[in-house]
Scaffold this motif. Sequence first.
Motif, short mmCIF file in Angstrom:
data_model
loop_
_atom_site.label_atom_id
_atom_site.label_comp_id
_atom_site.label_asym_id
_atom_site.label_seq_id
_atom_site.Cartn_x
_atom_site.Cartn_y
_atom_site.Cartn_z
N ASP A 37 4.89 -4.83 10.83
CA ASP A 37 5.02 -5.83 9.77
C ASP A 37 4.60 -5.25 8.43
N ALA A 38 3.67 -4.28 8.45
CA ALA A 38 3.20 -3.69 7.20
C ALA A 38 4.27 -2.80 6.58
N PHE A 39 4.90 -1.96 7.41
CA PHE A 39 5.89 -1.02 6.88
C PHE A 39 7.29 -1.60 6.87
N ALA A 40 7.55 -2.67 7.58
CA ALA A 40 8.85 -3.32 7.56
C ALA A 40 8.63 -4.83 7.54
N ARG A 77 -4.29 -11.63 -0.59
CA ARG A 77 -3.34 -12.35 -1.41
C ARG A 77 -1.94 -11.77 -1.28
N MET A 78 -0.96 -12.65 -1.14
CA MET A 78 0.44 -12.27 -1.23
C MET A 78 1.00 -12.89 -2.51
N GLN A 79 2.16 -12.44 -2.90
CA GLN A 79 2.75 -12.93 -4.13
C GLN A 79 3.07 -14.42 -3.99
N ASP A 80 2.58 -15.21 -4.94
CA ASP A 80 2.78 -16.66 -4.89
C ASP A 80 4.05 -17.11 -5.58
N ASP A 81 4.65 -16.21 -6.37
CA ASP A 81 5.85 -16.61 -7.09
C ASP A 81 6.98 -16.88 -6.12
N ASP A 82 7.79 -17.90 -6.45
CA ASP A 82 8.94 -18.21 -5.61
C ASP A 82 10.02 -17.16 -5.74
N VAL A 83 10.12 -16.55 -6.91
CA VAL A 83 11.14 -15.53 -7.15
C VAL A 83 10.53 -14.16 -6.90
N GLU A 84 11.14 -13.39 -6.04
CA GLU A 84 10.61 -12.07 -5.71
C GLU A 84 10.75 -11.15 -6.91
N TYR A 85 9.69 -10.41 -7.20
CA TYR A 85 9.73 -9.49 -8.33
C TYR A 85 10.62 -8.30 -8.00
N LYS A 86 11.54 -7.99 -8.90
CA LYS A 86 12.44 -6.86 -8.73
C LYS A 86 12.39 -6.02 -10.00
N PRO A 87 12.00 -4.76 -9.90
CA PRO A 87 11.95 -3.92 -11.10
C PRO A 87 13.35 -3.65 -11.63
N GLU A 110 -0.92 -3.75 2.53
CA GLU A 110 -1.86 -2.63 2.49
C GLU A 110 -2.88 -2.71 3.62
N ALA A 111 -3.36 -3.92 3.89
CA ALA A 111 -4.34 -4.09 4.97
C ALA A 111 -3.74 -3.78 6.33
N TYR A 112 -2.52 -4.27 6.59
CA TYR A 112 -1.88 -3.99 7.87
C TYR A 112 -1.55 -2.50 8.00
N GLY A 113 -1.10 -1.90 6.90
CA GLY A 113 -0.79 -0.47 6.96
C GLY A 113 -2.01 0.37 7.29
N ALA A 114 -3.13 0.06 6.62
CA ALA A 114 -4.37 0.80 6.90
C ALA A 114 -4.84 0.54 8.33
N GLY A 115 -4.74 -0.73 8.76
CA GLY A 115 -5.16 -1.06 10.13
C GLY A 115 -4.31 -0.36 11.17
N GLY A 116 -3.00 -0.30 10.91
CA GLY A 116 -2.13 0.40 11.86
C GLY A 116 -2.43 1.88 11.95
#
Length: 281
Positions: free
Chosen positions: A29-32, A55-65, A117-123
């Motif tokens: 789930d962290a990497f995908a 915290r996860m992003q609270d905005d309804d619209v996903e940020y896209k660079p 980041e937390a899941y990635g480090a934990g994995g």
Amino acid sequence: LEPQSLHSASTKMLRYSAYALLLGAGAADAFAPSIGAGLPALRSAKCSNSRLALRMQDDDVEYKPIIPTLENPLAPDYANEPTQFERQGLVQKSNEGGGMVGSAGALEEFGGLTRREAYGAGGAVGVGLLGVLWAFTRNPGYDRKDTARDAGKVELNKEALASADVKANLAAIQGTKDKLVQLYDTFKKDNNAQLSDSVKASFNLVKLRDEFNKITFAVFDEDTQIKTDRIVRNSIQSLVELEQAVKLKEGVARSPKRVAATDKWFRQCISELDSFLGYFA
């Protein structure tokens, strides 16, 4: 094994399997994160303790660079683009001068880590722990404390031992050991003696390995070969290390560290060969 021991072993195996499955799911789930993107309950999950929440992003619209394309070749305005910390709510833009002002409350509340980041480090930590667990529990193929297959305690194939081929190979290994003993005596008399060419001429690793194998397969049973093969591998490795240790530039004296290393590998080589030849004493 007793039933109680079998039950304990199976319980431990199930527990480790559950841990591995949990860590694997977290890492996936962290990497995908798209794997769990379709689960509203997962995306809206909150931690009951706000200080430990991730915290996860609270905005309804996903940020896209903004990515330059053929239709829009202009580079994005990085000066006005929100940073990762701004999107997470850890810092906020100052209204004056465009500088950043730290948000102590947000930092204290969310800990500065996203769920990814937390899941990635934990994995990553979980995979490392599983590797360490495997290294400590793996079976080396023999009982390290078993002495039943040591020299003098095993029965040799007397018919094979009397063959000319085995006798010739034993004599060759004994000759290699005698040459190393002579070179070691020379080294003890003069620590700066040039021994590299003499050591290389005293044995041939390919020929020596072949001599070991012919004796081992002919004389020992399969259980004893587990121990003698280990002695053979150690002998070959020690001879390789000795070749490197005795190298010395012309006109240069050996340092105390190099003298100690050369002495160590001479003794190691002779000891390993003695361990193998001890089966035929």
